[in-house]
Design an enzyme around this catalytic site. Structure first.
Site, short mmCIF file in Angstrom:
data_model
loop_
_atom_site.label_atom_id
_atom_site.label_comp_id
_atom_site.label_asym_id
_atom_site.label_seq_id
_atom_site.Cartn_x
_atom_site.Cartn_y
_atom_site.Cartn_z
N ARG A 180 1.11 -1.62 -0.44
CA ARG A 180 -0.32 0.13 -0.08
C ARG A 180 1.31 1.67 0.11
O ARG A 180 2.14 1.21 0.49
CB ARG A 180 -1.07 0.42 1.28
N HIS A 181 0.49 2.34 -0.51
CA HIS A 181 0.83 3.42 -0.77
C HIS A 181 1.13 3.88 1.00
O HIS A 181 0.72 3.78 2.17
CB HIS A 181 0.44 5.25 -1.12
N GLU A 182 3.26 4.72 1.12
CA GLU A 182 3.31 4.87 2.42
C GLU A 182 2.04 5.59 2.90
O GLU A 182 1.58 6.82 1.98
CB GLU A 182 4.45 5.72 2.28
N ASP A 191 4.89 2.82 -3.77
CA ASP A 191 5.11 4.00 -4.25
C ASP A 191 5.85 3.90 -4.72
O ASP A 191 7.25 5.06 -6.31
CB ASP A 191 6.30 4.92 -2.90
#
Length: 537
Positions: A180-182, A191
């Site tokens: 998942r994105h930071e 990312d």
């Protein structure tokens, strides 16, 4: 079309719940706090990934009722990152102890709060009552795990593989947090993919335009194609990818204007036009000095980004603010998410036309809409694509000179890496401009471009020089990249890309489902390739 509701609910990781769970969700554990003191306790928490954040209250634990019988309360805690628990007494707020701990998924833990021999000394200790499961890859430290996963991703780098990984990440990546994105500053595997795709798009622009000019196409005709293709990408992104038709008909009131394809369209338009216009003025020569007017335009764009980011006054926020707002920065700038970038999007597009659930909500508990594909960040995506264009120019000007090509790739990687080190001070949060995907910060671009040039050396050496690998099967999705990207978004909720799972809280089942769905698109692209069916715009 028949609308299919999601089979699994999203798990909130912005806070902890105070209630007993007979069945835990993914990324959760049970913590029982046992109080042997004669005072009520206030329990608060903070994630290690939350930079300069306020503690958030987890709940209250009553005072002991009788000697030898401690009071206890069960809490559900998040297991993605290490958290710090703070225990205070009431009614006088007194900090009794602070306990950092990384809980394991589906584990059961007890935190004992008691006096030792000296009644003025409070002891807090965590005991593991039931071991966590191993579905979260805990055999190595979290950052080491990410490092290994990133290295695997590096070895597969190319435009087609970037697309395949993008599809896998969009499908959920097994619901592992590193797919998942930071939440704000820093990098996860998720990312890495989009900027690499933008980079390779820039490389493809150089190679494609050169081949079409050699085939006899005029620059004016190519400019018309570039504009039309960019417009098509933008329209597809706005009208097909962004809307959720299960929530009702398409409506301008809540239509998101930015998006991934829109960002690609804008970057493609600017970089392709620069290449066509500058190429018309200069004859072949040195790969950098030859294109100095284009470099001048890109540097001017970057100066605009820097000026707007650090000098634009934002009401209620400090000038040059790069933080997430919410509970970050000790809660001083709650409504300042993204600083100038967020302000410009709200001003130009309106709050209802940007992304409503940004990743900053996960750890920083922000409430404002914020778009990671917003207007200001588009400037740096152009820079990323232009660096990819530079890689393409190196290949064209030094064709068949393998050593020259690879050495120039490495020099670019070293230069961009040095710039990143200066901008970030080799830290996640302490630098002048931290690496941030939500902002598409300058250091984010230089860091990912550094990786891209180094990885391009590995791919070039493996595929073009030694011919050890043809790129299959990842070669095929790249031949139908628009179809694969649009298709995986439109048919995401349909079988065989998604089905009802026996245990929706199992990372293994989610990982299996996401791998099968991604493999289906690789197979579909292979069949289309064999039948010579290609969807191009």
């Amino acid at each position: 079309a028949v609308c299919v509701a999601p089979l699994t609910a999203e798990i909130s990781t912005s806070g902890f719940s105070r209630h007993k769970h007979s069945i835990l969700k993914m990324d959760e554990a049970v913590l029982t706090i046992k109080n042997e003191l004669d005072t009520e306790l206030v329990v608060s928490w903070m994630s290690e990934r939350c930079y300069q954040c306020l503690y958030q209250q987890l709940g209250l634990v009553p005072a002991v009722t009788s000697p030898g019988q401690p009071s206890s309360v069960d809490f559900v805690v998040n297991t993605q990152h290490e958290i710090t628990l703070q225990i205070n007494s009431t009614p006088v707020t007194l900090d009794l102890c602070t306990v950092p701990f990384h809980f394991g998924e589906h584990g059961n833990y007890s935190l004992w709060v008691k006096n030792l021999n000296d009644s003025s000394v409070v002891n807090c200790s965590v005991v593991t009552d039931a071991d966590p499961i191993n579905s979260y890859i805990r055999e190595c430290h979290t950052h080491k795990c990410i490092h290994k996963l990133v290295n695997v991703t590096f070895s597969l780098f190319s435009v087609s593989i970037s697309l395949v990984i993008m599809v896998f990440v969009n499908y959920g990546g097994g619901r592992y947090w590193f797919f998942r994105h930071e939440s704000w500053n820093g990098l996860t595997v998720a990312d890495l993919v989009f900027p690499w795709f933008v980079f390779i798009m820039g490389t493809s622009i150089a190679l494609s335009i050169n081949s079409q000019l050699c085939a006899g196409s005029t620059r004016c005709s190519l400019l018309r194609k570039v504009v039309w293709r960019s417009l098509q990408l933008f329209i597809i992104g706005v009208l097909i990818i962004n809307p959720n038709y299960c929530q009702g008909p398409l409506s301008w009131d809540n239509l998101r204007i930015p998006g991934v394809l829109q960002r690609l369209a804008w970057s493609y338009l600017v970089v392709a036009c620069l290449d066509l216009l500058v190429g018309a003025w200069w004859s072949p020569g040195i790969d950098i000095l030859l294109y100095w007017p284009a470099w001048l335009c890109v540097l001017l764009l970057e100066i605009i980004w820097l000026c707007l980011t650090f000098l634009l006054p934002v009401p209620g926020c400090p000038t040059g603010y790069l933080g997430p707002g919410g509970i970050g920065d000790m809660g001083l700038y709650v409504n300042c998410t993204g600083g100038a970038a967020g302000f410009i999007d709200h001003w130009l597009l309106g709050e209802n036309h940007i992304y409503q659930t940004p990743s900053s909500r996960v750890i920083y508990a922000t409430h404002m809409p914020y778009d990671p594909e917003g207007v200001l960040g588009s400037i740096n995506s152009i820079v990323m694509a232009f660096l990819g264009l530079q890689a393409g120019k190196i290949i064209l000007h030094y064709r068949d000179l393998h050593t020259s090509i690879m050495s120039r790739f490495l020099i670019w990687g070293l230069l961009l890496g040095a710039i990143s080190a200066v901008l970030t001070k080799c830290s996640t949060d302490q630098g002048f401009i931290p690496v941030n995907k939500n902002l598409w910060s300058l250091s984010y671009v230089t860091t990912l471009a550094c990786f891209a040039f180094v990885l391009l050396v590995l791919v070039y050496y493996t595929v073009d020089v030694k011919k050890w690998w043809s790129g299959a099967p990842f070669y095929y999705p790249g031949m139908n990249s628009i179809l694969v990207y649009v298709g995986h978004e439109v048919f995401e909720e349909y079988f065989p890309f998604r089905w009802h799972m026996v245990n929706s809280q199992s990372h293994a089942e989610h990982l299996t489902q996401n791998l099968v769905a991604t493999s289906c698109w690789v197979f579909i692209s292979y069949v289309l390739y064999r039948k010579k069916i290609f969807w191009k715009i």
